[in-house]
Design an enzyme around this catalytic site. Structure first.
Site, PDB file in Angstrom:
ATOM      1  N   LYS A 161       9.060  -4.884  13.379  1.00  0.00           N
ATOM      2  CA  LYS A 161       8.498  -6.406  13.557  1.00  0.00           C
ATOM      3  C   LYS A 161       9.744  -7.348  13.773  1.00  0.00           C
ATOM      4  CE  LYS A 161       5.032  -6.115  10.098  1.00  0.00           C
ATOM      5  NZ  LYS A 161       4.548  -6.650   8.723  1.00  0.00           N
ATOM      6  N   LYS A 174      -0.222   2.400  17.365  1.00  0.00           N
ATOM      7  CA  LYS A 174      -0.964   2.640  16.266  1.00  0.00           C
ATOM      8  C   LYS A 174      -2.026   1.301  16.310  1.00  0.00           C
ATOM      9  CE  LYS A 174       0.227   0.174  12.365  1.00  0.00           C
ATOM     10  NZ  LYS A 174       0.616  -0.069  11.025  1.00  0.00           N
ATOM     11  N   LYS A 181      -4.202  -4.825  13.247  1.00  0.00           N
ATOM     12  CA  LYS A 181      -4.881  -5.911  13.197  1.00  0.00           C
ATOM     13  C   LYS A 181      -3.947  -7.098  13.901  1.00  0.00           C
ATOM     14  CE  LYS A 181      -4.792  -5.821   8.373  1.00  0.00           C
ATOM     15  NZ  LYS A 181      -3.752  -5.661   7.346  1.00  0.00           N
TER      16      LYS A 181
HETATM   17  P1  AMP Z   1      -1.823  -2.794   6.652  1.00  0.00           P
HETATM   18  O1  AMP Z   1      -3.182  -3.173   7.569  1.00  0.00           O
HETATM   19  O2  AMP Z   1      -0.678  -2.744   7.492  1.00  0.00           O
HETATM   20  O3  AMP Z   1      -1.628  -3.924   5.554  1.00  0.00           O
HETATM   21  O4  AMP Z   1      -2.020  -1.204   6.121  1.00  0.00           O
HETATM   22  C1  AMP Z   1      -3.005  -1.131   4.911  1.00  0.00           C
HETATM   23  C2  AMP Z   1      -3.476   0.432   4.860  1.00  0.00           C
HETATM   24  O5  AMP Z   1      -4.091   0.730   6.072  1.00  0.00           O
HETATM   25  C3  AMP Z   1      -2.112   1.155   4.746  1.00  0.00           C
HETATM   26  O6  AMP Z   1      -2.520   2.241   3.878  1.00  0.00           O
HETATM   27  C4  AMP Z   1      -1.808   1.635   6.270  1.00  0.00           C
HETATM   28  O7  AMP Z   1      -1.107   2.775   6.339  1.00  0.00           O
HETATM   29  C5  AMP Z   1      -3.389   1.787   6.596  1.00  0.00           C
HETATM   30  N1  AMP Z   1      -3.696   1.770   8.015  1.00  0.00           N
HETATM   31  C6  AMP Z   1      -3.182   0.492   8.934  1.00  0.00           C
HETATM   32  N2  AMP Z   1      -3.216   0.772  10.111  1.00  0.00           N
HETATM   33  C7  AMP Z   1      -3.616   1.932  10.285  1.00  0.00           C
HETATM   34  C8  AMP Z   1      -3.974   2.925  11.499  1.00  0.00           C
HETATM   35  N3  AMP Z   1      -3.961   2.516  12.631  1.00  0.00           N
HETATM   36  N4  AMP Z   1      -4.365   4.268  11.040  1.00  0.00           N
HETATM   37  C9  AMP Z   1      -4.412   4.777   9.728  1.00  0.00           C
HETATM   38  N5  AMP Z   1      -4.243   3.828   8.710  1.00  0.00           N
HETATM   39  C10 AMP Z   1      -3.925   2.799   8.896  1.00  0.00           C
END
Ligand code: AMP
Ligand code: TRP
Length: 340
Positions: free
Chosen positions: A117, A201, A204
């Site tokens: 980041k 990856k 969002k």
């Molecule tokens: P975040 O959107 O970073 O708050 O992630 C929330 C949850 O979604 C966490 O458990 C992440 O590991 C999972 N996650 C986010 N992006 C991915 C992705 N591209 N593939 C698999 N899991 C994801």
């Protein structure tokens, strides 16, 4: 002998944007499975983590409600699971402060998410909260003595740090008060990749909307994004090993496996030798069939934001009942005088 802890699941998602297919397969879908297994489940929209990078206040509120709607639409029952937003339970911030004094600065600098980041930017100019992010995450989990944390692959390092913080606290204060939490990283799609670059990856926060499928996308948009997804010129392989050096192809196959609940080998067997021209429409059809009902239900729930706020408030009350005695005991262990 190690203290024994009641099985309890905690996990969180940042409401820093709309949720994606990655969040659905890596997190939400599995959160629902855990709820169905009958284990106590606590799910949190981590708005305090979200503000470690700038968030427009009105959008943050909207995205928090939208994420809550997505959880419920995906099958989280707010009566059986606890669903709430982090900032409503003040214990998260309080325990995070204590952990800030247990964890070492060097541990924080080593976190790849922090490095990612701040890469290319001046790390000195990022928020102090971004550096301390993992300490707040440890507090989220340990405030409930959670024993298992379902997450996607990208959170592995943060969970190791949570274990390190628990262990150092226990060691420093000569106690076994905090559990050493187990990460739960399982399934075909624990790392869903970008549709436009299979080595990145799906996120969002990616500037390109074509790189991801949002839970708010309609059927046409989903189909179009899958049709345009990056692939290579080869047909699908005959074996799982054949996907090894083909990140874009592997990603689409993993997504198919995740959505259909089949093992990757089953998907490879079904489509062995097929062209992407055949596979992509099937994947689009499957994605729409799985996601459209969630999107429809989310949109319905979003029409009544007061009801969403009520659900989050009720969840926060129930979370606080579990958190309060754990926080009080932590303060006592540390040597703070409580109200008695
Ligand atoms: P975040 O959107 O970073 O708050 O992630 C929330 C949850 O979604 C966490 O458990 C992440 O590991 C999972 N996650 C986010 N992006 C991915 C992705 N591209 N593939 C698999 N899991 C994801
Ligand atoms: N850091 C996690 C992510 O970006 C979100 C998160 C915050 C979390 N607190 C948590 C996940 C506690 C699991 C448990 O995905």
């Amino acid at each position: 002998m190690a203290a024994s802890f009641k099985p309890r699941i905690f996990s969180g998602i940042q409401p820093s944007g709309g949720l994606t297919l990655g969040n659905y397969l890596g997190a939400l879908k599995r959160f629902v499975e855990k709820q169905e297994e009958g284990i106590e489940t606590i799910y949190c929209l981590v708005d305090m983590h979200a503000i470690t990078v700038w968030q427009d206040p009105e959008k943050l509120r909207q995205q928090t409600r939208e994420a809550a709607a997505a959880f419920i639409a995906a099958g989280i029952d707010p009566k059986r699971s606890i669903l709430f937003n982090q900032s409503q339970v003040s214990g998260h911030a309080e325990l995070a402060w204590i952990f800030n004094c247990v964890a070492r600065i060097g541990w924080m600098y080593r976190m790849t998410q922090f490095k990612d980041k701040t890469s290319g930017k001046n790390a000195e100019n990022s928020s102090l909260g971004l550096l301390a992010y993992p300490s707040l995450m440890a507090a989220d989990i340990l405030l409930y003595h959670a024993t298992m944390v379902p997450v996607g692959e990208d959170q592995k390092q943060h969970l190791e740090l949570t274990r390190d913080i628990a262990a150092k606290f226990n060691h420093d204060y000569g106690t076994e008060f905090f559990p050493i939490t187990e990460p739960v990283i399982e399934g075909a799609a624990t790392r869903v990749m970008s549709l436009t670059d299979g080595t990145k990856k799906m996120s969002k926060s990616d500037p390109s909307d074509n790189s991801r499928i949002n839970l708010t996308d309609d059927a046409d948009t989903i189909a179009k994004k899958i049709r345009r997804a990056k692939t290579d010129p080869l047909p699908l392989p005959e074996t799982v090993e054949g996907l090894k050096d083909r990140p874009d192809a592997r990603n689409l196959v993993n997504i198919y496996a995740g959505l259909s609940g089949q093992p990757v080998a089953g998907v490879v067997a079904e489509f062995a030798g097929a062209q992407f021209g055949t596979f992509k429409p099937k994947l689009a059809e499957l994605a729409v069939a799985k996601l459209a009902p969630i999107t429809t239900e989310m949109n319905r729930l979003m029409k009544d934001p007061a009801e969403i706020d009520r659900i989050l408030g009720d969840g926060a009350d129930r979370a606080d009942v579990i958190a309060a005695p754990i926080l009080a005991r932590t303060k006592e262990i540390v040597g703070m005088i409580g109200r008695g």
